[in-house]
Design a protein around this motif. Structure first.
Motif, PDB file in Angstrom:
ATOM      1  N   SER A  19     -67.083 -75.497  16.455  1.00  0.00           N
ATOM      2  CA  SER A  19     -67.080 -74.064  16.154  1.00  0.00           C
ATOM      3  C   SER A  19     -68.097 -73.392  17.069  1.00  0.00           C
ATOM      4  O   SER A  19     -68.895 -74.063  17.736  1.00  0.00           O
ATOM      5  N   LEU A  20     -68.109 -72.084  17.077  1.00  0.00           N
ATOM      6  CA  LEU A  20     -69.068 -71.354  17.897  1.00  0.00           C
ATOM      7  C   LEU A  20     -70.493 -71.708  17.477  1.00  0.00           C
ATOM      8  O   LEU A  20     -71.365 -71.908  18.319  1.00  0.00           O
ATOM      9  N   GLU A  21     -70.715 -71.827  16.180  1.00  0.00           N
ATOM     10  CA  GLU A  21     -72.054 -72.178  15.682  1.00  0.00           C
ATOM     11  C   GLU A  21     -72.463 -73.584  16.132  1.00  0.00           C
ATOM     12  O   GLU A  21     -73.587 -73.807  16.581  1.00  0.00           O
ATOM     13  N   GLU A  22     -71.539 -74.539  16.031  1.00  0.00           N
ATOM     14  CA  GLU A  22     -71.839 -75.905  16.472  1.00  0.00           C
ATOM     15  C   GLU A  22     -72.126 -75.941  17.966  1.00  0.00           C
ATOM     16  O   GLU A  22     -73.008 -76.663  18.423  1.00  0.00           O
ATOM     17  N   HIS A  23     -71.365 -75.161  18.725  1.00  0.00           N
ATOM     18  CA  HIS A  23     -71.592 -75.113  20.167  1.00  0.00           C
ATOM     19  C   HIS A  23     -72.984 -74.584  20.470  1.00  0.00           C
ATOM     20  O   HIS A  23     -73.691 -75.103  21.340  1.00  0.00           O
ATOM     21  N   GLN A  24     -73.397 -73.541  19.756  1.00  0.00           N
ATOM     22  CA  GLN A  24     -74.732 -72.979  19.970  1.00  0.00           C
ATOM     23  C   GLN A  24     -75.807 -74.037  19.721  1.00  0.00           C
ATOM     24  O   GLN A  24     -76.813 -74.080  20.422  1.00  0.00           O
ATOM     25  N   ASN A  25     -75.592 -74.890  18.715  1.00  0.00           N
ATOM     26  CA  ASN A  25     -76.583 -75.916  18.375  1.00  0.00           C
ATOM     27  C   ASN A  25     -76.718 -77.003  19.431  1.00  0.00           C
ATOM     28  O   ASN A  25     -77.784 -77.605  19.563  1.00  0.00           O
ATOM     29  N   LYS A  27     -75.571 -76.630  22.853  1.00  0.00           N
ATOM     30  CA  LYS A  27     -75.352 -76.191  24.233  1.00  0.00           C
ATOM     31  C   LYS A  27     -76.441 -76.664  25.185  1.00  0.00           C
ATOM     32  O   LYS A  27     -76.179 -76.927  26.355  1.00  0.00           O
ATOM     33  N   HIS A  49     -62.385 -72.793  22.029  1.00  0.00           N
ATOM     34  CA  HIS A  49     -62.573 -71.529  21.312  1.00  0.00           C
ATOM     35  C   HIS A  49     -62.883 -70.393  22.280  1.00  0.00           C
ATOM     36  O   HIS A  49     -62.444 -69.273  22.093  1.00  0.00           O
ATOM     37  N   THR A  50     -63.615 -70.684  23.352  1.00  0.00           N
ATOM     38  CA  THR A  50     -63.909 -69.654  24.355  1.00  0.00           C
ATOM     39  C   THR A  50     -62.635 -69.265  25.100  1.00  0.00           C
ATOM     40  O   THR A  50     -62.374 -68.090  25.345  1.00  0.00           O
TER      41      THR A  50
END
Length: 188
Positions: A19-25, A27, A49-50
């Protein structure tokens, strides 16, 4: 997460399940500068997702362009509902004489023809030897009825490769039909 990477010529990282949140964690963990130098010939990073977010954004812009034309020409059709109800890759708007006045980016992607090339042409430039005269006549007959219809026709890309194209034709009207909207997608 620790990965042992040795003797690699290429590294592909596929992050579609994040998810976007997991990706942020994570990156910072996947940035090339944080990994040990490796003899990589290629670094491919794909984040689904992007990719989908960009595609949805482009489609939204194109839908808004069509809705803007609907206001400009005072079409009485519920264009938003039409666009919501049908799957499409390509959008084409023609005038009443069936000359193309607008196409979306999906048209260029699907056919290989630029927007500039398509404008002021009739869509039959996409037809060729494997487009049967029966299907051409069927299209003409259904357009003359001035009612929405769906058909599959054999079309040709710019590079002359053949594809089956599902076409939904919607007459757009004010008091009479002023334009046609074609929603197209490759099938089969």
């Amino acid at each position: 997460m620790k990965y042992e990477l040795s003797n690699m010529m290429c590294l592909d990282v596929y992050l579609s399940h994040l998810s976007l949140e997991e990706h942020q964690n994570i990156k910072e963990l996947v940035r090339p500068s944080t990994l040990k130098p490796l003899p990589l010939a290629s670094w491919d990073l794909f984040m689904e997702h992007t990719h989908h977010r960009g595609a949805r954004s482009s489609k939204k812009v194109e839908v808004n362009q069509v809705l803007s034309m609907a206001q400009k020409y005072h079409w009485k059709n519920d264009v938003q509902s039409i666009l919501n109800e049908h799957e499409f890759d390509a959008l084409i708007i023609t005038d009443a004489s069936q000359k193309i006045i607008w196409v979306n980016d999906g048209f260029s992607t699907m056919t290989g023809y630029s927007k500039k090339f398509a404008i002021n042409k009739h869509p039959n430039f996409l037809q060729g030897a494997k487009t049967t005269s029966r299907s051409k006549q069927l299209f003409k007959k259904k357009i003359k009825r001035d009612q929405p219809f769906k058909e599959v026709i054999v079309n040709y890309r710019k590079d002359k490769t053949v594809y089956n194209c599902e076409v939904v034709i919607i007459p757009l009207y004010h008091n009479t039909t002023t334009h046609y909207l074609a929603l197209e997608r490759k099938v089969g």
